[in-house]
Design an enzyme around this catalytic site. Structure first.
Site, PDB file in Angstrom:
ATOM      1  N   GLU A 108       0.828  -1.200   0.000  1.00 44.50           N
ATOM      2  CA  GLU A 108       0.000   0.000   0.000  1.00 44.50           C
ATOM      3  C   GLU A 108       0.865   1.253   0.000  1.00 44.50           C
ATOM      4  O   GLU A 108       1.970   1.259   0.538  1.00 44.50           O
ATOM      5  CB  GLU A 108      -0.927   0.008   1.230  1.00 44.50           C
ATOM      6  CG  GLU A 108      -1.975  -1.089   1.194  1.00 44.50           C
ATOM      7  CD  GLU A 108      -2.866  -1.108   2.428  1.00 44.50           C
ATOM      8  OE1 GLU A 108      -4.086  -1.353   2.264  1.00 44.50           O
ATOM      9  OE2 GLU A 108      -2.371  -0.903   3.545  1.00 44.50           O
ATOM     10  N   CYS A 124       3.586   8.523   0.896  1.00 43.01           N
ATOM     11  CA  CYS A 124       4.167   7.527   1.799  1.00 43.01           C
ATOM     12  C   CYS A 124       4.289   6.224   1.018  1.00 43.01           C
ATOM     13  O   CYS A 124       3.271   5.661   0.587  1.00 43.01           O
ATOM     14  CB  CYS A 124       3.274   7.358   3.027  1.00 43.01           C
ATOM     15  SG  CYS A 124       3.863   6.142   4.222  1.00 43.01           S
ATOM     16  N   CYS A 131       6.629  -6.724   6.635  1.00 41.55           N
ATOM     17  CA  CYS A 131       7.768  -6.199   7.387  1.00 41.55           C
ATOM     18  C   CYS A 131       8.261  -7.267   8.341  1.00 41.55           C
ATOM     19  O   CYS A 131       7.463  -8.009   8.931  1.00 41.55           O
ATOM     20  CB  CYS A 131       7.361  -4.949   8.171  1.00 41.55           C
ATOM     21  SG  CYS A 131       8.729  -4.165   9.074  1.00 41.55           S
ATOM     22  N   CYS A 135       7.207  -5.213  15.226  1.00 38.65           N
ATOM     23  CA  CYS A 135       6.770  -4.335  16.316  1.00 38.65           C
ATOM     24  C   CYS A 135       5.316  -4.650  16.641  1.00 38.65           C
ATOM     25  O   CYS A 135       4.463  -4.622  15.746  1.00 38.65           O
ATOM     26  CB  CYS A 135       6.925  -2.869  15.923  1.00 38.65           C
ATOM     27  SG  CYS A 135       8.637  -2.405  15.526  1.00 38.65           S
ATOM     28  N   CYS A 138       2.215  -2.434  15.504  1.00 40.30           N
ATOM     29  CA  CYS A 138       2.155  -2.050  14.091  1.00 40.30           C
ATOM     30  C   CYS A 138       1.502  -3.162  13.284  1.00 40.30           C
ATOM     31  O   CYS A 138       1.932  -4.318  13.332  1.00 40.30           O
ATOM     32  CB  CYS A 138       3.564  -1.769  13.568  1.00 40.30           C
ATOM     33  SG  CYS A 138       3.639  -1.432  11.795  1.00 40.30           S
ATOM     34  N   GLU A 187      10.680  -2.186   6.500  1.00 40.71           N
ATOM     35  CA  GLU A 187      11.826  -1.484   7.085  1.00 40.71           C
ATOM     36  C   GLU A 187      12.763  -1.131   5.938  1.00 40.71           C
ATOM     37  O   GLU A 187      13.430  -2.010   5.377  1.00 40.71           O
ATOM     38  CB  GLU A 187      12.519  -2.371   8.114  1.00 40.71           C
ATOM     39  CG  GLU A 187      13.942  -1.971   8.488  1.00 40.71           C
ATOM     40  CD  GLU A 187      14.106  -0.533   8.950  1.00 40.71           C
ATOM     41  OE1 GLU A 187      15.018   0.155   8.440  1.00 40.71           O
ATOM     42  OE2 GLU A 187      13.326  -0.103   9.834  1.00 40.71           O
ATOM     43  N   SER A 243      12.535   5.665  14.249  1.00 45.60           N
ATOM     44  CA  SER A 243      11.342   5.255  14.990  1.00 45.60           C
ATOM     45  C   SER A 243      11.794   4.672  16.323  1.00 45.60           C
ATOM     46  O   SER A 243      12.195   3.501  16.403  1.00 45.60           O
ATOM     47  CB  SER A 243      10.541   4.222  14.183  1.00 45.60           C
ATOM     48  OG  SER A 243      10.058   4.785  12.988  1.00 45.60           O
ATOM     49  N   LEU A 244      11.711   5.484  17.370  1.00 46.00           N
ATOM     50  CA  LEU A 244      12.285   5.089  18.661  1.00 46.00           C
ATOM     51  C   LEU A 244      11.253   4.429  19.569  1.00 46.00           C
ATOM     52  O   LEU A 244      11.427   3.310  20.021  1.00 46.00           O
ATOM     53  CB  LEU A 244      12.902   6.308  19.349  1.00 46.00           C
ATOM     54  CG  LEU A 244      13.858   5.993  20.487  1.00 46.00           C
ATOM     55  CD1 LEU A 244      15.134   5.346  19.980  1.00 46.00           C
ATOM     56  CD2 LEU A 244      14.196   7.249  21.287  1.00 46.00           C
ATOM     57  N   HIS A 245      10.206   5.167  19.919  1.00 46.48           N
ATOM     58  CA  HIS A 245       9.042   4.658  20.651  1.00 46.48           C
ATOM     59  C   HIS A 245       9.285   4.355  22.133  1.00 46.48           C
ATOM     60  O   HIS A 245       8.323   4.105  22.863  1.00 46.48           O
ATOM     61  CB  HIS A 245       8.436   3.436  19.971  1.00 46.48           C
ATOM     62  CG  HIS A 245       8.137   3.639  18.517  1.00 46.48           C
ATOM     63  ND1 HIS A 245       7.398   4.720  18.064  1.00 46.48           N
ATOM     64  CD2 HIS A 245       8.493   2.934  17.416  1.00 46.48           C
ATOM     65  CE1 HIS A 245       7.297   4.650  16.743  1.00 46.48           C
ATOM     66  NE2 HIS A 245       7.960   3.597  16.328  1.00 46.48           N
ATOM     67  N   ASN A 322      -2.179   4.921  16.318  1.00 51.37           N
ATOM     68  CA  ASN A 322      -3.324   4.667  15.463  1.00 51.37           C
ATOM     69  C   ASN A 322      -3.857   3.268  15.721  1.00 51.37           C
ATOM     70  O   ASN A 322      -3.082   2.319  15.849  1.00 51.37           O
ATOM     71  CB  ASN A 322      -2.922   4.818  13.992  1.00 51.37           C
ATOM     72  CG  ASN A 322      -2.535   6.252  13.666  1.00 51.37           C
ATOM     73  OD1 ASN A 322      -3.329   7.157  13.818  1.00 51.37           O
ATOM     74  ND2 ASN A 322      -1.294   6.456  13.222  1.00 51.37           N
ATOM     75  N   CYS A 365       0.113   6.053  10.138  1.00 51.87           N
ATOM     76  CA  CYS A 365       1.309   5.328  10.570  1.00 51.87           C
ATOM     77  C   CYS A 365       0.941   4.097  11.371  1.00 51.87           C
ATOM     78  O   CYS A 365       0.134   4.151  12.301  1.00 51.87           O
ATOM     79  CB  CYS A 365       2.184   6.247  11.428  1.00 51.87           C
ATOM     80  SG  CYS A 365       2.924   7.609  10.516  1.00 51.87           S
TER      81      CYS A 365
END
Length: 373
Positions: A108, A124, A131, A135, A138, A187, A243-245, A322, A365
């Site tokens: 997508e 995007c 992936c 995570c 996600c 990634e 992307s730390l989080h 999200n 995201c």
């Protein structure tokens, strides 16, 4: 589906997509055309049609002899992506497209038009089908990795968006893609060679490439440290988003499993080194998850870690989580989000809350996934 915490850095072998003009630099295109028995300058003509005019229909290539148009187009501009469906929101200024690749894999992309003080069109793009980073918050990570995309498959998402804009399919009239963010499926730095090639095709001046400004391209990563170091040496001049989080290893090991290989400090050191090498300010992406990583003390710790590596090199983008199907997590409470941001600002760290544009069509995201499509 991957097991919890399991990483897939190398996808299973699958058939390669057909070679495409966008996979090749200028010299290689000319050689490929010469190998077909045609004059090398025909490659320059094809490049003008594809990269400058965004055309792949041989009937529109009137400067190419009719006798060889079909052969050149079929060989150098094979069909790589087919639109399965479009979903739109925000009055038609946001469009998510589901693409079927040559082997049936699905990816997508999301096109977003912004108006106001900083009018722009951002696309995007995906760099992998699925992936392998796993995570848990996600949707893409939870479906696992199908395969890497080719450089041309990545570029074709941009060219297709250019066609949509030129044809007036996106609300707001005709236009051009001004920004590309590698924040779709996959990634990017786990598909390093194809992503770097795709970036070169996007940023090379037309007709060698699409002519998108380097400052307008952002490559995102969960923190593959050796690849960040390698990217810094490429002299691409693009922006980096980490992307730390989570600022602490204990939590980040759970939220971003690659942290079990390269810890928070290593990822931040690599990001700082990227800034030193390129002069491009780094973005820290941080999904705010209710009562998981949104504590004010974590905001303060993040600010402390960033400041230890200097000032003026970084910008933090907190993103309200999200929703994804079946997830046990949700977005932070407004008061907790505000406290997290305030803690960073008290440390003097610039912060901008990212919007959740496209969330109602699962286009924001962390929401891109093709399971069940």
């Amino acid at each position: 589906m991957p097991r919890p915490g399991e990483l897939t850095l190398v996808p299973a072998r699958r058939g390669k997509p057909p070679r495409h003009l966008a996979d090749l630099d200028v010299d290689a295109r000319r050689q490929a055309v010469a190998d077909l028995g045609e004059q090398p300058f025909r490659a320059d003509q094809l490049s003008r049609h594809y990269f400058a005019r965004h055309v792949n229909d041989p009937a529109q290539m009137t400067d190419v002899p009719a006798a060889v148009r079909e052969t050149l187009a079929a060989t150098m501009l094979p069909t790589l992506t087919t639109a399965v469906r479009h979903l739109e929101t925000d009055g038609g200024t946001t469009r998510k497209t589901l693409w079927r690749l040559f082997d049936g894999a699905l990816v997508e992309s999301v096109l977003m038009r912004y108006t106001g003080d900083r009018p722009r069109v951002t696309l995007c793009v995906s760099s992998q089908a699925g992936c392998g980073m796993n995570c848990p918050f996600c949707a893409t990570g939870q479906q696992g990795l199908t395969r890497n995309m080719s450089a041309a498959e990545i570029v074709e998402q941009v060219v297709a968006a250019e066609r949509m804009l030129a044809d007036g399919e996106i609300a707001g009239g005709t236009g051009r893609v001004t920004n590309v963010v590698f924040m779709g499926m996959g990634e990017p730095l786990a598909n390093y060679k194809a992503v770097v090639t795709a970036v070169r095709r996007m940023t090379d001046p037309a007709p060698s490439g699409l002519g998108i400004g380097r400052r307008g391209v952002t490559v995102s990563t969960v923190g593959l440290v050796p690849a960040i170091d390698k990217l810094a040496a490429e002299n691409l001049g693009v922006r980096l988003a980490l992307s730390l989080h989570a600022p602490d290893d204990e939590l980040r090991d759970e939220l971003v499993p690659v942290n079990t290989r390269w810890k928070v400090g290593e990822a931040l050191d690599a990001a700082r080194a990227y800034f030193e090498k390129t002069g491009r300010r780094v973005s820290i992406e941080y999904a705010l998850i209710r009562e998981i990583n949104d504590h004010a003390w974590r905001g303060d710790l993040l600010g402390k870690l960033l400041n230890e590596r200097g000032r003026g090199w970084v910008h933090v983008n907190p993103i309200p989580l999200n929703p994804t199907p079946g997830s046990k997590w949700t977005a932070s409470k407004p008061e907790d989000e505000a406290a997290f941001v305030a803690a960073l600002e008290e440390r003097g760290v610039p912060v901008t809350i990212r919007d959740t544009r496209g969330s109602d069509i699962d286009g924001a995201c962390g929401q891109l996934a093709t399971v069940g499509d």
